[in-house]
Enzyme design. Structure first.
Site, mmCIF file in Angstrom:
data_model
loop_
_atom_site.group_PDB
_atom_site.id
_atom_site.type_symbol
_atom_site.label_atom_id
_atom_site.label_comp_id
_atom_site.label_asym_id
_atom_site.label_seq_id
_atom_site.Cartn_x
_atom_site.Cartn_y
_atom_site.Cartn_z
ATOM 1 C CB ALA A 36 37.771 33.895 32.544
ATOM 2 C CG HIS A 50 37.410 38.707 25.577
ATOM 3 N ND1 HIS A 50 36.111 39.033 25.852
ATOM 4 C CD2 HIS A 50 37.368 37.648 24.743
ATOM 5 C CE1 HIS A 50 35.309 38.202 25.217
ATOM 6 N NE2 HIS A 50 36.046 37.346 24.542
#
EC number: 2.7.1.156
Length: 169
Positions: A36, A50
């Site tokens: 990401a 996460h």
């Protein structure tokens, strides 16, 4: 022995959770390779959630594009996710689908030459309606072709449907 496992599905289908459980079932200390790029505060919060879900048994690596820089021979490696990884290539070449796809395929092939078990998570973004936005259509095409490239080389392919894994290959 090299092994590629590919997990696909829609948003919030349970892909990452399933992949994490699979990685932990294969190794007491798997690698989490996060692709990401933090775009905004809301996305930063998603990343934090996460990270909090994973415990100290994980080796965490953040890598936006050059996965092959990391030598992970003999490890169980969870790559989350292909969609965000492809987004980085796509926007770095100003939405040139062909250049982004070529670069992503070449990097995938370099990375997966290692003797490791790779668990790739991706989004199945082409199952919805066709967007009226040209950039979104181009990215959907690029992502779909990249998913096909990975699935063709994968030893296993799983489709997540409402938290239920369905074996495709």
């Amino acid at each position: 022995m090299k092994r590629i496992i590919f997990i696909t599905g829609g948003a919030r289908s349970g892909k990452s959770t399933y992949a994490e459980k699979m990685a932990l079932s294969l190794s007491p200390n798997p690698v989490y390779l996060a692709t990401a790029r933090i775009w905004d505060e809301e996305f930063r919060q998603r990343v934090i959630r996460h990270q909090q879900r994973r415990g100290p048994e994980w080796t965490n690596i953040e890598e936006e594009k050059q996965l092959s820089r990391h030598q992970l021979t003999g490890r169980i490696v969870l790559i989350d996710c292909v969609t965000l990884w492809c987004t980085n290539f796509f926007f770095d070449v100003n939405a040139d689908t062909d250049r982004a796809l070529t670069a992503a395929k070449e990097e995938f092939d370099r990375f997966t030459r290692q003797d490791a078990t790779f668990i790739f998570v991706t989004n199945e973004i082409g199952m919805g309606a066709t967007s009226d936005n040209e950039i979104q259509r181009k990215f959907t095409d690029m992502q779909g072709w990249m998913n096909q490239h990975i699935a063709a080389q994968a030893d296993e392919v799983w489709l997540m449907v409402s938290g239920i894994p369905v074996k495709v290959k």
